[in-house]
Design an enzyme around this catalytic site. Sequence first.
Site, PDB file in Angstrom:
ATOM      1  N   ARG A 195      41.108  40.356  47.358  1.00 58.35           N
ATOM      2  CA  ARG A 195      40.046  39.644  48.063  1.00 58.35           C
ATOM      3  C   ARG A 195      39.017  39.209  47.027  1.00 58.35           C
ATOM      4  O   ARG A 195      39.157  39.532  45.842  1.00 58.35           O
ATOM      5  CB  ARG A 195      39.416  40.567  49.115  1.00 58.35           C
ATOM      6  N   ILE A 197      36.193  38.878  44.433  1.00 55.06           N
ATOM      7  CA  ILE A 197      35.534  39.858  43.555  1.00 55.06           C
ATOM      8  C   ILE A 197      34.154  39.301  43.199  1.00 55.06           C
ATOM      9  O   ILE A 197      33.136  39.829  43.624  1.00 55.06           O
ATOM     10  CB  ILE A 197      36.381  40.132  42.303  1.00 55.06           C
ATOM     11  N   THR A 198      34.122  38.213  42.441  1.00 55.18           N
ATOM     12  CA  THR A 198      32.826  37.599  42.122  1.00 55.18           C
ATOM     13  C   THR A 198      32.611  36.325  42.937  1.00 55.18           C
ATOM     14  O   THR A 198      31.517  35.784  42.942  1.00 55.18           O
ATOM     15  CB  THR A 198      32.755  37.241  40.623  1.00 55.18           C
ATOM     16  N   SER A 199      33.662  35.812  43.577  1.00 54.80           N
ATOM     17  CA  SER A 199      33.545  34.505  44.236  1.00 54.80           C
ATOM     18  C   SER A 199      33.203  34.662  45.722  1.00 54.80           C
ATOM     19  O   SER A 199      32.966  35.770  46.208  1.00 54.80           O
ATOM     20  CB  SER A 199      34.872  33.761  44.113  1.00 54.80           C
ATOM     21  N   THR A 203      41.875  34.617  47.213  1.00 57.80           N
ATOM     22  CA  THR A 203      43.032  33.977  47.851  1.00 57.80           C
ATOM     23  C   THR A 203      43.453  34.744  49.112  1.00 57.80           C
ATOM     24  O   THR A 203      43.816  34.140  50.121  1.00 57.80           O
ATOM     25  CB  THR A 203      44.176  33.850  46.828  1.00 57.80           C
ATOM     26  N   ASP A 256      33.337  41.838  36.774  1.00 56.72           N
ATOM     27  CA  ASP A 256      34.788  42.017  36.680  1.00 56.72           C
ATOM     28  C   ASP A 256      35.097  42.395  35.220  1.00 56.72           C
ATOM     29  O   ASP A 256      35.504  41.555  34.426  1.00 56.72           O
ATOM     30  CB  ASP A 256      35.483  40.704  37.082  1.00 56.72           C
ATOM     31  N   SER A 264      43.994  45.384  36.669  1.00 58.09           N
ATOM     32  CA  SER A 264      44.059  45.063  38.102  1.00 58.09           C
ATOM     33  C   SER A 264      45.148  44.019  38.351  1.00 58.09           C
ATOM     34  O   SER A 264      46.003  44.178  39.234  1.00 58.09           O
ATOM     35  CB  SER A 264      42.683  44.528  38.542  1.00 58.09           C
TER      36      SER A 264
HETATM   37  O1  LIG Z   1      37.115  34.589  41.894  1.00 56.09           O
HETATM   38  P1  LIG Z   1      37.004  36.070  42.035  1.00 56.09           P
HETATM   39  O2  LIG Z   1      36.565  36.454  43.418  1.00 56.09           O
HETATM   40  O3  LIG Z   1      36.195  36.742  40.985  1.00 56.09           O
HETATM   41  O4  LIG Z   1      38.482  36.593  41.736  1.00 56.09           O
HETATM   42  C1  LIG Z   1      39.389  37.037  42.649  1.00 56.09           C
HETATM   43  C2  LIG Z   1      40.470  36.066  42.970  1.00 56.09           C
HETATM   44  O5  LIG Z   1      41.203  35.689  41.821  1.00 56.09           O
HETATM   45  C3  LIG Z   1      42.568  35.944  42.005  1.00 56.09           C
HETATM   46  O6  LIG Z   1      43.122  34.786  42.583  1.00 56.09           O
HETATM   47  P2  LIG Z   1      44.674  34.508  42.922  1.00 56.09           P
HETATM   48  O7  LIG Z   1      45.142  35.517  43.906  1.00 56.09           O
HETATM   49  O8  LIG Z   1      45.447  34.595  41.659  1.00 56.09           O
HETATM   50  O9  LIG Z   1      44.702  33.107  43.498  1.00 56.09           O
HETATM   51  C4  LIG Z   1      42.535  37.146  42.884  1.00 56.09           C
HETATM   52  O10 LIG Z   1      43.723  37.495  43.514  1.00 56.09           O
HETATM   53  C5  LIG Z   1      41.434  36.811  43.851  1.00 56.09           C
HETATM   54  O11 LIG Z   1      41.871  36.070  44.936  1.00 56.09           O
HETATM   55  O1  LIG Z   2      43.279  40.351  40.990  1.00 61.37           O
HETATM   56  C1  LIG Z   2      42.299  40.242  40.255  1.00 61.37           C
HETATM   57  C2  LIG Z   2      41.772  38.986  39.864  1.00 61.37           C
HETATM   58  C3  LIG Z   2      40.696  38.957  39.033  1.00 61.37           C
HETATM   59  N1  LIG Z   2      40.157  40.107  38.607  1.00 61.37           N
HETATM   60  C4  LIG Z   2      40.643  41.302  38.984  1.00 61.37           C
HETATM   61  O2  LIG Z   2      40.108  42.350  38.598  1.00 61.37           O
HETATM   62  N2  LIG Z   2      41.715  41.344  39.796  1.00 61.37           N
END
Ligand SMILES: O=P(O)(O)OC[C@H]1O[C@H](OP(=O)(O)O)[C@H](O)[C@@H]1O
Ligand SMILES: O=c1cc[nH]c(=O)[nH]1
Length: 503
Positions: A195, A197-199, A203, A256, A264
């Site tokens: 879910r 994290i910083t955004s 996804t 992060d 992670s």
């Molecule tokens: O942008 P923030 O929230 O820091 O990072 C978390 C997002 O980045 C990654 O994206 P993807 O699943 O590869 O599309 C993670 O799974 C998560 O959805």
């Molecule tokens: O899945 C993720 C994506 C970005 N950063 C993390 O720590 N985990």
Amino acid sequence: MKAKVRILDVHSGRYSVFINEKEAMKAKLHPDDLVKLEAGKKTVYGSVVISGLVKEGEIGISRDVLQLHSFSEGEVVTVIPSSTPESVRYIKKKMNGEKLRKVEIETIIKDIVDRKLRDIEISSFVTSLEINGLDMDEIAALTIAMAETGDMLDIDRKPIMDVHSIGGVPGNKTNILVVPIVAAAGLTIPKTSSRAITSAAGTADVVEVFADVSFSLDEIKRIVEKIGACMVWGGALNLAPADDITIKSERALSIDPTGLMLASIMSKKYAMGSQYVLIDIPTGKGVKVESVDQARALARDFIELGKRLGQYVEVAITYGGQPIGHTVGPALEAREALQALMTGTGPGSLIEKATGLAGVLLEMGGVAPAGMGKKMAREILESGKAYQKMREIIEEQGGNPDIKPEDIPIGDKTYTFTAPTSGYITAIDNKAITGIARAAGAPEDKGAGIELYVKVGEKVKEGDPLFTIHAESEARLDQAIVFARRAEPIRIEGMVLQRIGNI
Ligand SMILES: O=P(O)(O)OC[C@H]1O[C@H](OP(=O)(O)O)[C@H](O)[C@@H]1O
Ligand SMILES: O=c1cc[nH]c(=O)[nH]1
């Protein structure tokens, strides 16, 4: 002491056990003390809450504990006060900037998963990693410990492809296009996401708008063996379970730490048995990695970690200087991603990035000749085959495959900011855009977020709409408006940026 289990309809987001005040006094237990509950082979740790919800001789268990451990009403358990776990000493070692041994890292992760470490200790661990970092030996040990404390997937298909973004850039719904494109080409891609994290929308938060994302490994195996793909939440059930627990602290602090990010991401890929992994590193002002040099150094770490885990890793350094596409926030992003899949077109940044990443994966998986992956990815998107695969994914994950973008509800409390002056858009501040969308309630309020009408380089006239904030409540909308007024998320300038004279 022995007590009878009372199941309480309480969801606190923590592992809490409820004890009557008199009982607590007798047992010398205090609020937030760590206790161990034992019943036969079952062992669970939780923090004490003194409460009138339970009587003497009873121990209350919240729904959070029940999600992972089966206790029945009236079952007799032994309640044992627990001392500070050994792993706290290792967390302090990292706070002091010392290198951790493999066994120390394993102990910390095991204690996180067993809930022996409470939120405050986990946050201290995350903060110590942000400040003091980890070297590659520590990162590899952390990755393996995170994966091996959970279940591992064994899919009867080869090769297993995977893609993961380090995130950070607002509006990054890209992988919702990449996964169906790659699967439509016949490759297998069991995608797990975290879910936000910083955004304002991870996804998993976006996919959850049109399908379930929480599945057991058996269910994931069934789905992937049937249709070649899934898009699920890595925090569900027992896949690298420490990941989602540490992410809660990261999200609260909006950090992060790099070593933890590597572990992670790669622990999820390792647990899914992924053999060919593409990592997306968005690079630009206001995201996790600001310069191409930093991105290259991080890319080397991902590749090295992949080698240690027996995975082939490639990295795409992508443009992250402004949001991807025109939407930020779970429901708005779900609409935009679905529209792009249905029509095969959409904002240039989204289509370019998605077909670029999918193209690399098609070449890595051997279905596209070198240099032809992107063209093939675009053809798959434009032909509707990716949309067809997306419909299968939605259906297998319990959603409605006939869903249309306009069926997805978005926050109906809105406010539009307009251009105060004519000129060119010279910058969009990623951090400010994320901050506004989070203030509006994203990612928890799925309909909250931002619709962006302009991108860097475009010309605007005074009074043109720049962006609309969507929220699900007036209070959240007001918060977001205040945030947006303070932040100046979009800069408009004339072609003469500065006038300097007489130096
Ligand atoms: O942008 P923030 O929230 O820091 O990072 C978390 C997002 O980045 C990654 O994206 P993807 O699943 O590869 O599309 C993670 O799974 C998560 O959805
Ligand atoms: O899945 C993720 C994506 C970005 N950063 C993390 O720590 N985990």
